[in-house]
Design a protein around this motif. Sequence first.
Motif, PDB file in Angstrom:
ATOM      1  N   GLU A  96       8.305   4.899   3.116  1.00 24.23           N
ATOM      2  CA  GLU A  96       8.068   3.085   1.980  1.00 24.23           C
ATOM      3  C   GLU A  96       6.945   3.099   2.034  1.00 24.23           C
ATOM      4  N   LEU A  97       5.848   3.830   1.133  1.00 25.80           N
ATOM      5  CA  LEU A  97       4.704   3.754   1.285  1.00 25.80           C
ATOM      6  C   LEU A  97       3.114   2.085   0.606  1.00 25.80           C
ATOM      7  N   GLY A  98       2.895   1.727   1.683  1.00 27.39           N
ATOM      8  CA  GLY A  98       2.199   0.626   1.482  1.00 27.39           C
ATOM      9  C   GLY A  98       3.061  -0.982   1.910  1.00 27.39           C
ATOM     10  N   ALA A  99       2.889  -0.414   3.026  1.00 29.72           N
ATOM     11  CA  ALA A  99       4.311  -1.885   3.310  1.00 29.72           C
ATOM     12  C   ALA A  99       3.094  -2.205   4.537  1.00 29.72           C
ATOM     13  N   GLY A 100       2.160  -2.292   4.921  1.00 26.19           N
ATOM     14  CA  GLY A 100       1.069  -2.719   5.040  1.00 26.19           C
ATOM     15  C   GLY A 100       0.257  -3.929   4.648  1.00 26.19           C
ATOM     16  N   PHE A 101       0.878  -3.312   3.135  1.00 27.66           N
ATOM     17  CA  PHE A 101      -0.846  -4.288   2.267  1.00 27.66           C
ATOM     18  C   PHE A 101      -0.083  -5.872   1.579  1.00 27.66           C
ATOM     19  N   ASP A 102      -1.576  -6.465   1.458  1.00 29.87           N
ATOM     20  CA  ASP A 102      -1.188  -7.769   1.140  1.00 29.87           C
ATOM     21  C   ASP A 102      -1.999  -7.801   0.279  1.00 29.87           C
ATOM     22  N   MET A 103      -1.430  -8.533  -0.883  1.00 28.49           N
ATOM     23  CA  MET A 103      -1.018  -8.594  -2.615  1.00 28.49           C
ATOM     24  C   MET A 103      -2.807  -9.267  -3.092  1.00 28.49           C
ATOM     25  N   ASP A 104      -2.507  -9.757  -2.067  1.00 30.61           N
ATOM     26  CA  ASP A 104      -4.011 -10.780  -2.270  1.00 30.61           C
ATOM     27  C   ASP A 104      -5.279 -10.367  -2.333  1.00 30.61           C
ATOM     28  N   GLU A 109     -10.250  -4.159   1.497  1.00 33.49           N
ATOM     29  CA  GLU A 109      -9.801  -5.286   2.874  1.00 33.49           C
ATOM     30  C   GLU A 109      -8.245  -4.624   2.567  1.00 33.49           C
ATOM     31  N   ASN A 110      -7.637  -4.217   1.974  1.00 39.46           N
ATOM     32  CA  ASN A 110      -6.124  -3.550   3.216  1.00 39.46           C
ATOM     33  C   ASN A 110      -6.447  -2.127   3.244  1.00 39.46           C
ATOM     34  N   ILE A 111      -7.382  -1.329   3.031  1.00 36.55           N
ATOM     35  CA  ILE A 111      -7.439  -0.421   3.826  1.00 36.55           C
ATOM     36  C   ILE A 111      -7.782  -0.434   4.978  1.00 36.55           C
ATOM     37  N   TYR A 112      -8.504  -2.073   5.514  1.00 42.67           N
ATOM     38  CA  TYR A 112      -8.821  -2.026   6.811  1.00 42.67           C
ATOM     39  C   TYR A 112      -7.176  -2.332   7.670  1.00 42.67           C
ATOM     40  N   LEU A 113      -6.605  -3.472   6.463  1.00 43.24           N
ATOM     41  CA  LEU A 113      -5.977  -4.205   7.196  1.00 43.24           C
ATOM     42  C   LEU A 113      -4.386  -3.368   7.449  1.00 43.24           C
ATOM     43  N   ASN A 114      -4.438  -2.049   6.737  1.00 41.92           N
ATOM     44  CA  ASN A 114      -3.196  -1.318   6.817  1.00 41.92           C
ATOM     45  C   ASN A 114      -4.022   0.228   8.140  1.00 41.92           C
ATOM     46  N   MET A 125     -11.936   3.545  11.377  1.00 40.86           N
ATOM     47  CA  MET A 125     -11.640   2.870  10.096  1.00 40.86           C
ATOM     48  C   MET A 125     -13.009   3.224   9.541  1.00 40.86           C
ATOM     49  N   ASP A 126     -14.344   2.431  10.075  1.00 44.14           N
ATOM     50  CA  ASP A 126     -15.764   2.878   9.101  1.00 44.14           C
ATOM     51  C   ASP A 126     -15.583   4.030   9.355  1.00 44.14           C
ATOM     52  N   GLU A 127     -15.613   5.064  10.303  1.00 45.03           N
ATOM     53  CA  GLU A 127     -15.615   6.127   9.824  1.00 45.03           C
ATOM     54  C   GLU A 127     -15.050   7.334   9.037  1.00 45.03           C
ATOM     55  N   HIS A 128     -14.080   6.561   8.123  1.00 44.31           N
ATOM     56  CA  HIS A 128     -12.973   6.790   7.853  1.00 44.31           C
ATOM     57  C   HIS A 128     -13.286   7.150   6.139  1.00 44.31           C
ATOM     58  N   PHE A 129     -13.518   5.154   5.900  1.00 40.05           N
ATOM     59  CA  PHE A 129     -13.378   4.857   5.245  1.00 40.05           C
ATOM     60  C   PHE A 129     -13.521   5.496   3.886  1.00 40.05           C
ATOM     61  N   GLN A 130     -14.517   6.553   3.683  1.00 41.26           N
ATOM     62  CA  GLN A 130     -15.264   7.164   2.717  1.00 41.26           C
ATOM     63  C   GLN A 130     -14.331   8.062   2.483  1.00 41.26           C
ATOM     64  N   SER A 151       1.493   0.811  -9.233  1.00 39.74           N
ATOM     65  CA  SER A 151       2.313   1.452  -8.278  1.00 39.74           C
ATOM     66  C   SER A 151       1.426   2.605  -7.793  1.00 39.74           C
ATOM     67  N   GLY A 152       0.615   2.712  -8.655  1.00 37.17           N
ATOM     68  CA  GLY A 152       1.683   4.250  -8.551  1.00 37.17           C
ATOM     69  C   GLY A 152      -0.863   4.755  -7.655  1.00 37.17           C
ATOM     70  N   MET A 153      -1.361   3.721  -7.798  1.00 44.23           N
ATOM     71  CA  MET A 153      -3.241   3.305  -7.591  1.00 44.23           C
ATOM     72  C   MET A 153      -2.787   2.864  -5.504  1.00 44.23           C
ATOM     73  N   VAL A 154      -1.321   1.998  -5.873  1.00 44.69           N
ATOM     74  CA  VAL A 154      -1.242   1.731  -4.352  1.00 44.69           C
ATOM     75  C   VAL A 154      -0.707   2.413  -3.784  1.00 44.69           C
ATOM     76  N   ALA A 155       0.037   2.985  -4.355  1.00 47.49           N
ATOM     77  CA  ALA A 155       0.367   4.726  -3.444  1.00 47.49           C
ATOM     78  C   ALA A 155      -0.865   5.612  -3.236  1.00 47.49           C
ATOM     79  N   ARG A 156      -1.534   6.047  -4.248  1.00 46.67           N
ATOM     80  CA  ARG A 156      -3.005   6.686  -3.586  1.00 46.67           C
ATOM     81  C   ARG A 156      -3.545   6.303  -2.535  1.00 46.67           C
ATOM     82  N   ILE A 157      -3.206   4.643  -2.297  1.00 53.02           N
ATOM     83  CA  ILE A 157      -4.400   4.806  -1.213  1.00 53.02           C
ATOM     84  C   ILE A 157      -3.478   4.091   0.178  1.00 53.02           C
TER      85      ILE A 157
END
Lengths: 243, 259
Positions: A96-104, A109-114, A125-130, A151-157
């Motif tokens: 179930e994608l997106g468990a570690g996301f904070d919608m605010d 920021e979420n990419i790093y958090l997740n 994460m710095d290396e793979h961010f791009q 929701s589709g966009m969240v799933a992509r990330i």
Amino acid sequence: MEPMVSVKNVSMRFNLASEKVDNLKEYLIKFTKGSLKFEEFWALKDVSIEIMPGDVYGLVGLNGSGKSTLLKTIAGVLKPTKGTVTVNGSIAPLIELGAGFDMDLTARENIYLNGAVLGFSKKFMDEHFQDIVDFSELHDFLDVPLKNYSSGMVARIAFAIATATKPDILIADEILSVGDYRFQEKCENRMKELMSGGTTVILVSHSIEQVRRMCNKVTWLEKGNVIMTGPTEEVCRAYSTKY
Amino acid sequence: MKNRFATFWRYRFLLSNLIGRDIKVKYRRSKLGILWSVLNPLLMMLVMTAVFSKFFRFDIPNYPVYLLSGQLLFTFFNESSTAAMGSVLFSAPLIKKVYVPKYIFPLEKSCFSFLNLFFSMIALMFVMLITRTSFHLSLFAGVIPMFLLFMFCTGVGLFLAAAAIFFRDVMHFWTVIVTALSYATPIFYPESIWQGTFMVYLGRLNPLYWYVTSFRGCVIDGVFPSVVSIGVCTFFAVAALVVGASVFWKTQDNFILYI
């Protein structure tokens, strides 16, 4: 060869309290009366499977057959009541994608958090961010709070983050059912890419077509019991004839 | 043990990320942002000083500093324990899906509140300057009771986080306990009003009493914390950590069945 994941005689019991007792007063009353009874429910009964390196292992079964419970014991989220689960390698869960996301927070920021939730380091994460941004194709929305995303966009990330690493084991629970057709295809390609690089994949899907297309070994679960384990074609045929 | 530490080390980036998230979310869309960590205790202190120097008169020299030093520590205790209590429940969606060491969540809350406490210390320095309180070298020793209090709060937070999962009542009950403790700690009144009451004995059982008085000694009186006060503060800190951590440890595998 040593198996990547070895599940031995795993049983998982849930206590289905007939009424959920989660306050102290009720608990004490019931405890003193000696009527603190639970209905036992075995979500998995003596399940054993072995997954070898490089396998693309499918789990099929109806809703409530114990597929997700099994995945969760492998991912370390649930501790089995009986039996053991041994995992030799790093796991990237895609349950179930997106468990570690904070919608605010923003996407950036979420990419790093997740990533942190999955146990990656800051350097990683710095290396793979791009790569993650490129794969999810959301360059223009990086600084938008996630709650404004579809929701589709969240799933992509989420998919991009989980597969940014080359994990030893990828756990995929119904993940490919999100996003538009083109993105689904892209995800499948990424998974194939990982597989050819030696990643072991455990796939849960209701689409028997998808299982046929991707897996080399399948286990069929029903009500917590293993009905059949074997090569994809064999199991899928038996499964399709029953349903 | 070594393994546990390795896991913690691996997840330190998660810890810092969660703290960062809390800071960002707390001050989102507020113009003054993190400045509120300083402004809030300052304004509270002003209100309480106004009330207590007009209506209830206590014979305390340098009341603003007395009040603020006690209040900052107590607010830290209140904030960190309350936030830690709900932290695991609040992270339920995450815990249900990914393996994460669960103690990260209460620990993060006490770290976040501790960080806030340091920011708020600016307010204390500011008030000390305004009231021309003399600065002593012992001021630096104030971090000792602060740090011990941090350990104490972490222990309490771990215990509460675990307890709240099985009994949601804890969340309601805790606000009552905190209120009781706030009156049982000499924050806005002098310790001398306890004289001749049962509080002379009972008050010393209150851990907060020790942290607050030890901290005040450093800040106001210019004395380094005594061996006794450091000893008692350490005792409470270690006891809370041992109890909190072992309760958390023993119950954590069942969390998922209740959240």
